[in-house]
Design a protein around this motif. Sequence first.
Motif, PDB file in Angstrom:
ATOM      1  N   ILE A   1       0.843  -1.205   0.000  1.00 45.07           N
ATOM      2  CA  ILE A   1       0.000   0.000   0.000  1.00 45.07           C
ATOM      3  C   ILE A   1       0.874   1.249   0.000  1.00 45.07           C
ATOM      4  N   SER A   2       1.911   1.241   0.829  1.00 45.66           N
ATOM      5  CA  SER A   2       2.782   2.406   0.979  1.00 45.66           C
ATOM      6  C   SER A   2       3.472   2.771  -0.334  1.00 45.66           C
ATOM      7  N   LYS A   3       4.092   1.788  -0.984  1.00 44.53           N
ATOM      8  CA  LYS A   3       4.886   2.096  -2.182  1.00 44.53           C
ATOM      9  C   LYS A   3       4.007   2.439  -3.388  1.00 44.53           C
ATOM     10  N   ASN A   4       2.796   1.891  -3.448  1.00 44.33           N
ATOM     11  CA  ASN A   4       1.925   2.142  -4.599  1.00 44.33           C
ATOM     12  C   ASN A   4       1.035   3.364  -4.440  1.00 44.33           C
ATOM     13  N   MET A   5       0.752   3.739  -3.190  1.00 41.94           N
ATOM     14  CA  MET A   5      -0.129   4.881  -2.965  1.00 41.94           C
ATOM     15  C   MET A   5       0.636   6.123  -2.520  1.00 41.94           C
ATOM     16  N   GLY A   6       1.958   5.995  -2.370  1.00 40.96           N
ATOM     17  CA  GLY A   6       2.779   7.144  -2.011  1.00 40.96           C
ATOM     18  C   GLY A   6       2.505   7.691  -0.634  1.00 40.96           C
ATOM     19  N   VAL A   7       2.202   6.788   0.336  1.00 39.44           N
ATOM     20  CA  VAL A   7       1.953   7.217   1.715  1.00 39.44           C
ATOM     21  C   VAL A   7       3.023   6.608   2.613  1.00 39.44           C
ATOM     22  N   THR A   8       3.132   7.124   3.828  1.00 39.31           N
ATOM     23  CA  THR A   8       4.113   6.583   4.754  1.00 39.31           C
ATOM     24  C   THR A   8       3.691   5.179   5.186  1.00 39.31           C
ATOM     25  N   PHE A   9       4.630   4.450   5.742  1.00 40.41           N
ATOM     26  CA  PHE A   9       4.319   3.093   6.192  1.00 40.41           C
ATOM     27  C   PHE A   9       3.249   3.129   7.285  1.00 40.41           C
ATOM     28  N   GLU A  10       3.340   4.119   8.181  1.00 46.41           N
ATOM     29  CA  GLU A  10       2.361   4.246   9.260  1.00 46.41           C
ATOM     30  C   GLU A  10       0.966   4.528   8.696  1.00 46.41           C
ATOM     31  N   GLU A  11       0.902   5.392   7.663  1.00 46.23           N
ATOM     32  CA  GLU A  11      -0.384   5.675   7.019  1.00 46.23           C
ATOM     33  C   GLU A  11      -0.916   4.430   6.318  1.00 46.23           C
ATOM     34  N   ALA A  12      -0.021   3.656   5.734  1.00 43.94           N
ATOM     35  CA  ALA A  12      -0.425   2.423   5.058  1.00 43.94           C
ATOM     36  C   ALA A  12      -0.994   1.417   6.062  1.00 43.94           C
ATOM     37  N   GLU A  13      -0.372   1.361   7.241  1.00 41.13           N
ATOM     38  CA  GLU A  13      -0.882   0.487   8.299  1.00 41.13           C
ATOM     39  C   GLU A  13      -2.313   0.872   8.664  1.00 41.13           C
ATOM     40  N   THR A  14      -2.554   2.160   8.777  1.00 39.31           N
ATOM     41  CA  THR A  14      -3.890   2.649   9.111  1.00 39.31           C
ATOM     42  C   THR A  14      -4.893   2.287   8.020  1.00 39.31           C
ATOM     43  N   LEU A  15      -4.495   2.450   6.756  1.00 42.91           N
ATOM     44  CA  LEU A  15      -5.374   2.102   5.640  1.00 42.91           C
ATOM     45  C   LEU A  15      -5.678   0.601   5.634  1.00 42.91           C
ATOM     46  N   LYS A  16      -4.662  -0.198   5.904  1.00 44.60           N
ATOM     47  CA  LYS A  16      -4.847  -1.650   5.922  1.00 44.60           C
ATOM     48  C   LYS A  16      -5.865  -2.045   6.990  1.00 44.60           C
ATOM     49  N   ILE A  17      -5.711  -1.493   8.177  1.00 47.75           N
ATOM     50  CA  ILE A  17      -6.624  -1.816   9.274  1.00 47.75           C
ATOM     51  C   ILE A  17      -8.024  -1.266   9.001  1.00 47.75           C
ATOM     52  N   SER A  18      -8.078  -0.054   8.425  1.00 50.61           N
ATOM     53  CA  SER A  18      -9.374   0.581   8.164  1.00 50.61           C
ATOM     54  C   SER A  18     -10.181  -0.194   7.129  1.00 50.61           C
ATOM     55  N   GLN A  19      -9.535  -0.648   6.038  1.00 52.10           N
ATOM     56  CA  GLN A  19     -10.278  -1.389   5.032  1.00 52.10           C
ATOM     57  C   GLN A  19     -10.720  -2.747   5.567  1.00 52.10           C
ATOM     58  N   SER A  20      -9.980  -3.260   6.555  1.00 50.07           N
ATOM     59  CA  SER A  20     -10.381  -4.516   7.176  1.00 50.07           C
ATOM     60  C   SER A  20     -11.661  -4.367   7.981  1.00 50.07           C
ATOM     61  N   SER A  21     -11.899  -3.156   8.484  1.00 51.17           N
ATOM     62  CA  SER A  21     -13.097  -2.906   9.294  1.00 51.17           C
ATOM     63  C   SER A  21     -14.203  -2.238   8.486  1.00 51.17           C
ATOM     64  N   SER A  22     -14.070  -2.306   7.152  1.00 47.92           N
ATOM     65  CA  SER A  22     -15.077  -1.746   6.228  1.00 47.92           C
ATOM     66  C   SER A  22     -15.212  -0.237   6.355  1.00 47.92           C
ATOM     67  N   ALA A  23     -14.158   0.420   6.819  1.00 50.41           N
ATOM     68  CA  ALA A  23     -14.181   1.883   6.930  1.00 50.41           C
ATOM     69  C   ALA A  23     -14.024   2.488   5.534  1.00 50.41           C
ATOM     70  N   ASP A  24     -14.281   3.784   5.445  1.00 48.28           N
ATOM     71  CA  ASP A  24     -14.210   4.485   4.167  1.00 48.28           C
ATOM     72  C   ASP A  24     -12.746   4.754   3.829  1.00 48.28           C
TER      73      ASP A  24
END
Length: 350
Positions: free
Chosen positions: A222-245
């Motif tokens: 997620i980080s390398k393809n979306m140009g976000v920090t690793f910490e931001e990528a972690e948040t996105l990974k967890i958020s999509q797992s919980s069906s968040a926007d």
Amino acid sequence: MFFSSKKVVGIDIGSSSIKLVELTLESNQATLQNVAIIPAPVQAIVNGEITDTLLVAESIMAGYKANGFKNKRASVGLSGTAVIIKKISIPKVTDTKKLKEQIRYEASQYLPFEISQMTIDHHVLSYTSDPENMDVLVIAAQNEFILSYLSSINQAGLKCTVLDVSSLALANIFELNYGKTAEPVAVFNFGSNITNFLVLLQGEVIFSRDIPVGGFHFSNEISKNMGVTFEEAETLKISQSSSADVPAETRTFMNMALDHVTEEVRNSIDFYTATARGYLISKAYYTGGASLTVGLVDHLSEGLKLPFEVFNPFLRVKSGNKKITQAYLQQMAPFISIACGLGIRHAGDK
């Protein structure tokens, strides 16, 4: 695998967290007396290798003191590319000294490091498909790698009296809970950077490999393809797992990581199958923090055509501490299997 003691604190040093447990082992079950799960210092453990022994020692001691551990003897597990487990077949040898010499010679043929820089142990398997030969599980680890673990434990004020291998500790806690399997079963521990993969048959490890994939790879994709920090990528990974926007492409890159992890696991299973002499895997059990990644187990089961079942490390482990509730046991279960396997070691265990 290299030392032994009676009662110990099991310590599983992972890239994202460090787990400490203390258990009392009985005949066919264990009692969990104390437990701690603490964040690992950032970048202090990479692919199983400790890069900063002092930071790791400080984290261990912080968790040890905060949770009231008393026992100073520790059982520690090794994993990663510097640890090698391989099954070999050699002509039958009854003399112990000659067996060790033969194993050392055989090991020198395939180890990627100088034999003088390795600590080697072995376990003779009780079965073999060839009556003229014997199957031996050879375990080897780089001395420098071992010393970094011992240094962290010593700097934490503890004494390492059992030095094991993480995958073998996983096998021990599996057998305590599920007994000996009549058919080959796979056990996967999906960690942050490493997935421990082993195959068990009749109470013995007949194959083991540490696969260099884990939860890190999902966040990294997620980080390398979306140009976000690793910490931001972690948040996105967890958020999509919980069906968040979250951005729609998050799922795309998660699927790319799922394909990569599945392919790496498939390659390891194929390697096992090629040397298994017909002992095909009948089912798989899974544990580890990264196993909670949404879609991972379903993707693996479908892609590998193999039934997966969650591994419960507490089937025959009860709580002996009122602070460790049943709800807390369930919450810890995916993270604590290896530490529990380390915590049930005792004198003469092999």
